[in-house]
Write an enzyme that holds these catalytic residues in place. Sequence first.
Site, PDB file in Angstrom:
ATOM      1  N   ASP A 299      29.852 -30.463 -17.117  1.00 34.19           N
ATOM      2  CA  ASP A 299      29.664 -31.344 -18.268  1.00 34.19           C
ATOM      3  C   ASP A 299      28.287 -31.192 -18.916  1.00 34.19           C
ATOM      4  O   ASP A 299      27.727 -32.152 -19.443  1.00 34.19           O
ATOM      5  CB  ASP A 299      29.917 -32.816 -17.872  1.00 34.19           C
ATOM      6  CG  ASP A 299      31.267 -32.969 -17.185  1.00 34.19           C
ATOM      7  OD1 ASP A 299      32.268 -32.533 -17.764  1.00 34.19           O
ATOM      8  OD2 ASP A 299      31.304 -33.490 -16.058  1.00 34.19           O
TER       9      ASP A 299
ATOM     10  N   HIS B 234      36.969 -29.590 -22.249  1.00 30.23           N
ATOM     11  CA  HIS B 234      35.985 -29.181 -23.255  1.00 30.23           C
ATOM     12  C   HIS B 234      36.366 -29.821 -24.575  1.00 30.23           C
ATOM     13  O   HIS B 234      37.507 -29.691 -25.016  1.00 30.23           O
ATOM     14  CB  HIS B 234      35.999 -27.655 -23.443  1.00 30.23           C
ATOM     15  CG  HIS B 234      35.622 -26.881 -22.228  1.00 30.23           C
ATOM     16  ND1 HIS B 234      35.922 -25.560 -22.064  1.00 30.23           N
ATOM     17  CD2 HIS B 234      34.942 -27.252 -21.131  1.00 30.23           C
ATOM     18  CE1 HIS B 234      35.449 -25.151 -20.891  1.00 30.23           C
ATOM     19  NE2 HIS B 234      34.850 -26.164 -20.318  1.00 30.23           N
TER      20      HIS B 234
END
Length: 492
Positions: free
Chosen positions: A33, A61
């Site tokens: 992340d 994503h």
Amino acid sequence: MCFNVPVLKSIPTEMNTPTPGYADVVIGTQYGDEGKARVIDDMAAAYDIIARFNGGSNAGHTVEAQGIRLALRQVPSAVLYPDKILYVGSGCVIDVEQLKEETDTIKGHGIILSGRLKFSSQAGLVQPHHKIIDAIIGGTIGTTKNGIGPAYADRAIRMHENQITNIRLGDVLDAPEKFLEAIKQNYYQAAAQYRFADHGLEIDIDAKIKALKTSFDEVKEYIEMDTLFLQKRCEAGAKILFEGAQSFMLDVNKGSVPYVTSSPTNAAAAYSGGDLPPKYHRKTIGVAKAVMSRVGYGPFTSEMGGTESEQYCMKIDAAGVPVYNRDNEKTLDPAALIGSDFAFEMGQAFRIYSREYGTVTGRPRRVGHLDLVQLGYAIAVNGIDEIVLTKCDLLLHYVDTAGGDIPLVTKYMLDGKEIDYVPGATNAYGRVEPGYETVSGFSQDVGEVKEFSNLPETLQSLIGLIEQKTNCAVRGVSVGPNRSQYIPKENA
Ligand code: IMP
């Protein structure tokens, strides 16, 4: 006997072959992340093919452009560039039902995928029993429950007695009946071994296989049977950008084992899992986040609030649902928490400011200070050439903390000795005591800054410190989520 062989006096300068292309690799350097998708999005224009090499639907994503916002899981991040080929290599494991949903959503925005989305025929298939096993055994690691670990385990097992467990996309395309039957037999075997019935997790496998087949038929046009596809394109001049999923510290061999994902996430894996010989490699770009985060259990040396934070973020109820989430933290006031002497509360404030919650579950991510020993280790192991530092705008909040400065981990002490690496033994990693250096906090909102030289001096010196401690150049920084909020360092 004498042959009249023409003598080649010099190598012809004009060969009728194109100049081969090259490949660059982007990986996350921390625990995931870090904002890899936005970095890929910034860079993609300069490449012909964006390729994935590991993981599957455990990745998440988010990409945004031209008013379209897409939460991607299996399709590479450059999907919003209509002229780019999107390749998913043999190192990945594919959930075809999730893929069908994802491609439907993408096509719903008028984006064409036919002819440019390619999945290696050698990519593994996530079978119905994989997700059920993950639901039963994945809790202690805190997996995403997408069946990724069991899918890779079946790849390694290969066969169970005379039954193939490693089923790949190409197998199902080539001999659907045989391999759908194998999927069914694998379900029965796993149901007995893991006692699905005792867990109340039995399913109607015939109905499930029917649904899987329907989804498979919808996505099978994307399966690329030519196992030399990427290599041929690169040889013909294509420039390839490999997009790592998960991140280095979640690497199955080199990460914080066992609290890792089940595929290799390191830079070298781009070539084995991405189906290209390493001779085409040009450079490796690492993405690091200015305030770190981690989901799942496991060591996190610089975590704000330490074990208390880990337990809070990972707490689940009897049904396995996170107890704390984005919604219940909405009632908290980060401005009141940020100045707390209690690191756990300061961490909550950073989480709220940086919106560190799982995209699907909303579960809170654990947050921590930037750890330069860990970053330096990731840079060394992966041979990273350049770093992109994301979310630098968040550093602004340090000025409101009790200390007012930005702490950075610059030292690891293990059992009284300084070390310059992340320990390879699970318990030893948990025993590491971090040593901190600080740089002054700053109060300038950097979200609108366009030139590196206009960033606050203290932020520039922080970046200098990163370069000095990790021996790696910072290529640029991001100061917000939009494409325009990336500042290359070359302009400095
Ligand atoms: P799995 O990959 O679902 O088996 O989960 C293993 C560990 O990796 C868990 O701690 C997950 O939270 C973590 N993980 C998997 N995918 C991601 C990701 O894309 N970002 C961050 N953490 C991830």
